[in-house]
Design a protein around this motif. Structure first.
Motif, mmCIF file in Angstrom:
data_model
loop_
_atom_site.group_PDB
_atom_site.id
_atom_site.type_symbol
_atom_site.label_atom_id
_atom_site.label_comp_id
_atom_site.label_asym_id
_atom_site.label_seq_id
_atom_site.Cartn_x
_atom_site.Cartn_y
_atom_site.Cartn_z
ATOM 1 N N GLY A 1 0.820 -1.205 0.000
ATOM 2 C CA GLY A 1 0.000 0.000 0.000
ATOM 3 C C GLY A 1 0.853 1.254 0.000
ATOM 4 N N LEU A 2 0.188 2.373 -0.102
ATOM 5 C CA LEU A 2 0.862 3.663 -0.194
ATOM 6 C C LEU A 2 1.667 3.998 1.056
ATOM 7 C CD1 LEU A 2 1.232 5.986 -2.145
ATOM 8 C CD2 LEU A 2 -0.828 7.039 -1.206
ATOM 9 N N SER A 3 1.139 3.706 2.230
ATOM 10 C CA SER A 3 1.872 4.057 3.459
ATOM 11 C C SER A 3 3.182 3.268 3.562
ATOM 12 C CB SER A 3 1.004 3.847 4.700
ATOM 13 O OG SER A 3 0.662 2.494 4.868
ATOM 14 N N ASP A 4 3.216 2.043 3.052
ATOM 15 C CA ASP A 4 4.468 1.279 3.031
ATOM 16 C C ASP A 4 5.483 1.981 2.130
ATOM 17 O OD1 ASP A 4 3.629 -0.985 4.669
ATOM 18 O OD2 ASP A 4 2.357 -1.527 2.978
ATOM 19 N N GLN A 5 5.028 2.517 0.999
ATOM 20 C CA GLN A 5 5.925 3.265 0.104
ATOM 21 C C GLN A 5 6.531 4.470 0.818
ATOM 22 O OE1 GLN A 5 4.305 4.665 -3.578
ATOM 23 N NE2 GLN A 5 3.906 2.608 -4.344
ATOM 24 N N TRP A 6 5.711 5.184 1.581
ATOM 25 C CA TRP A 6 6.197 6.390 2.253
ATOM 26 C C TRP A 6 7.403 6.081 3.128
ATOM 27 C CZ3 TRP A 6 0.638 7.777 4.136
ATOM 28 C CH2 TRP A 6 -0.107 8.275 3.060
ATOM 29 N N PHE A 7 7.371 4.945 3.793
ATOM 30 C CA PHE A 7 8.486 4.561 4.665
ATOM 31 C C PHE A 7 9.621 3.911 3.879
ATOM 32 C CE2 PHE A 7 10.434 1.178 7.348
ATOM 33 C CZ PHE A 7 11.100 1.996 8.241
ATOM 34 N N LEU A 8 9.281 2.972 3.000
ATOM 35 C CA LEU A 8 10.303 2.144 2.361
ATOM 36 C C LEU A 8 11.113 2.869 1.287
ATOM 37 C CD1 LEU A 8 8.408 -1.268 2.118
ATOM 38 C CD2 LEU A 8 10.368 -0.714 3.598
ATOM 39 N N LEU A 9 10.519 3.769 0.523
ATOM 40 C CA LEU A 9 11.282 4.435 -0.541
ATOM 41 C C LEU A 9 12.519 5.160 -0.008
ATOM 42 C CD1 LEU A 9 8.429 5.696 -2.906
ATOM 43 C CD2 LEU A 9 10.156 3.968 -3.437
ATOM 44 N N PRO A 10 12.389 6.047 0.992
ATOM 45 C CA PRO A 10 13.615 6.699 1.483
ATOM 46 C C PRO A 10 14.551 5.733 2.201
ATOM 47 C CG PRO A 10 11.719 7.413 2.769
ATOM 48 C CD PRO A 10 11.193 6.599 1.630
ATOM 49 N N LEU A 11 13.988 4.729 2.867
ATOM 50 C CA LEU A 11 14.810 3.749 3.564
ATOM 51 C C LEU A 11 15.660 2.945 2.576
ATOM 52 C CD1 LEU A 11 15.468 2.322 6.295
ATOM 53 C CD2 LEU A 11 13.670 0.697 5.689
ATOM 54 N N ILE A 12 15.060 2.495 1.502
ATOM 55 C CA ILE A 12 15.785 1.722 0.489
ATOM 56 C C ILE A 12 16.881 2.575 -0.148
ATOM 57 C CG2 ILE A 12 15.558 0.627 -1.786
ATOM 58 C CD1 ILE A 12 12.677 -0.225 -0.772
ATOM 59 N N ASP A 13 16.571 3.825 -0.441
ATOM 60 C CA ASP A 13 17.587 4.708 -1.026
ATOM 61 C C ASP A 13 18.792 4.832 -0.097
ATOM 62 O OD1 ASP A 13 15.872 5.046 -3.155
ATOM 63 O OD2 ASP A 13 15.304 7.103 -2.638
ATOM 64 N N ARG A 14 18.546 4.961 1.194
ATOM 65 C CA ARG A 14 19.643 5.045 2.167
ATOM 66 C C ARG A 14 20.422 3.728 2.225
ATOM 67 N NH1 ARG A 14 17.161 5.646 7.332
ATOM 68 N NH2 ARG A 14 19.255 5.837 8.149
ATOM 69 N N GLN A 15 19.705 2.605 2.152
ATOM 70 C CA GLN A 15 20.363 1.308 2.229
ATOM 71 C C GLN A 15 21.224 1.066 0.994
ATOM 72 O OE1 GLN A 15 20.165 -1.034 5.068
ATOM 73 N NE2 GLN A 15 22.037 -1.325 3.905
ATOM 74 N N VAL A 16 20.738 1.439 -0.180
ATOM 75 C CA VAL A 16 21.543 1.304 -1.397
ATOM 76 C C VAL A 16 22.803 2.163 -1.279
ATOM 77 C CG1 VAL A 16 21.619 1.813 -3.887
ATOM 78 C CG2 VAL A 16 19.643 0.633 -2.912
ATOM 79 N N ALA A 17 22.655 3.377 -0.768
ATOM 80 C CA ALA A 17 23.825 4.257 -0.580
ATOM 81 C C ALA A 17 24.826 3.623 0.376
ATOM 82 C CB ALA A 17 23.384 5.627 -0.073
ATOM 83 N N ALA A 18 24.334 2.972 1.427
ATOM 84 C CA ALA A 18 25.231 2.308 2.389
ATOM 85 C C ALA A 18 25.944 1.125 1.737
ATOM 86 C CB ALA A 18 24.442 1.853 3.619
ATOM 87 N N LEU A 19 25.246 0.351 0.928
ATOM 88 C CA LEU A 19 25.879 -0.767 0.234
ATOM 89 C C LEU A 19 26.948 -0.263 -0.734
ATOM 90 C CD1 LEU A 19 22.771 -3.017 -0.562
ATOM 91 C CD2 LEU A 19 24.596 -3.504 1.075
ATOM 92 N N GLU A 20 26.628 0.791 -1.459
ATOM 93 C CA GLU A 20 27.591 1.357 -2.401
ATOM 94 C C GLU A 20 28.805 1.903 -1.655
ATOM 95 O OE1 GLU A 20 28.113 4.764 -5.827
ATOM 96 O OE2 GLU A 20 26.465 4.942 -4.396
ATOM 97 N N SER A 21 28.569 2.578 -0.551
ATOM 98 C CA SER A 21 29.658 3.155 0.239
ATOM 99 C C SER A 21 30.600 2.072 0.749
ATOM 100 C CB SER A 21 29.076 3.952 1.407
ATOM 101 O OG SER A 21 30.090 4.430 2.236
ATOM 102 N N ALA A 22 30.030 0.944 1.144
ATOM 103 C CA ALA A 22 30.845 -0.157 1.668
ATOM 104 C C ALA A 22 31.707 -0.802 0.584
ATOM 105 C CB ALA A 22 29.953 -1.206 2.321
ATOM 106 N N SER A 23 31.266 -0.723 -0.670
ATOM 107 C CA SER A 23 32.027 -1.365 -1.753
ATOM 108 C C SER A 23 32.807 -0.364 -2.594
ATOM 109 C CB SER A 23 31.079 -2.162 -2.643
ATOM 110 O OG SER A 23 30.239 -1.292 -3.370
ATOM 111 N N GLY A 24 32.663 0.902 -2.303
ATOM 112 C CA GLY A 24 33.351 1.924 -3.092
ATOM 113 C C GLY A 24 32.407 2.532 -4.101
ATOM 114 N N PRO A 25 32.601 3.802 -4.435
ATOM 115 C CA PRO A 25 31.684 4.468 -5.361
ATOM 116 C C PRO A 25 31.746 3.850 -6.751
ATOM 117 C CG PRO A 25 33.585 5.852 -4.906
ATOM 118 C CD PRO A 25 33.698 4.649 -4.009
#
Length: 197
Positions: free
Chosen positions: A14-38
């Motif tokens: 549902g929409l409320s799940d998107q509100w939470f998960l979209l920014p969270l996933i973006d942060r998690q992808v950034a953390a994964l990228e940071s751990a492996s190098g840009p």
């Protein structure tokens, strides 16, 4: 080696799940990228055009359409629909490795309880700290939606803060939750298989 474009889509219940998960996933992808190098050019997670509570064949069609344009598709379900992810995956053939399931132990709202300091008020923070002494305890809360609503109080709808919580909840606290660590591990594996990490 230059930057590689990385495209990610999300289908939620549902929409409320998107509100939470979209920014969270973006942060998690950034953390994964940071751990492996840009090396990624990632503009953020794109929401899909259909909710996962739709009939299975419509969800499968949406996932197939998204996989024509996206590198990986994330599909979210709460615990009572956890088999739907595998059912969709079974319909994708070789593209199944590009589908990652996000399935909390109970409900997405439990993850919002993992870091009391991310809550917007001292009252909500104190209420959650009393209920959940450790992040690992959030998956034991029988009704996370109700607990979150009680923490915010009767005059405030928690949904108004889901996006903010997705931007601020501690990734380290969430990594202590088996269901959270599972989807991050699946995402990392999919990104490594596709040579994004």
């Amino acid at each position: 080696m230059g930057l590689r474009y990385f495209n990610l889509a999300l289908l939620t219940e549902g929409l409320s799940d998107q509100w939470f998960l979209l920014p969270l996933i973006d942060r998690q992808v950034a953390a994964l990228e940071s751990a492996s190098g840009p090396g990624l050019d990632f503009g953020g997670t794109a929401p899909g055009g259909r909710f996962t509570v739709a009939p299975r064949d419509l969800v499968v069609a949406e996932v197939k359409l998204l996989l024509e344009h996206m590198d990986i598709v994330l599909i979210h379900h709460d615990h009572n629909e956890r088999n739907k992810v595998e059912s969709v995956r079974a319909s994708l053939g070789s593209d199944a490795q590009r589908l990652v399931g996000i399935v909390p132990m109970r409900e997405t709202e439990a993850w919002m309880l993992a870091d009391a300091s991310a809550l917007p008020t001292a009252t909500a923070e104190s209420s959650v700290r009393n209920l959940v002494p450790s992040p690992r305890d959030v998956e034991k809360v029988p009704d996370p939606k109700k607990a979150l609503a009680e923490a915010f109080g009767p005059r405030h709808r928690p949904e108004y803060d889901f996006d903010r919580l997705g931007q601020h909840v501690s990734l380290a606290a969430l990594q202590q939750l088996p269901a959270y660590a599972r989807w991050v591990g699946e995402l990392r594996t999919a990104m490594e298989r596709l040579r994004f990490l």
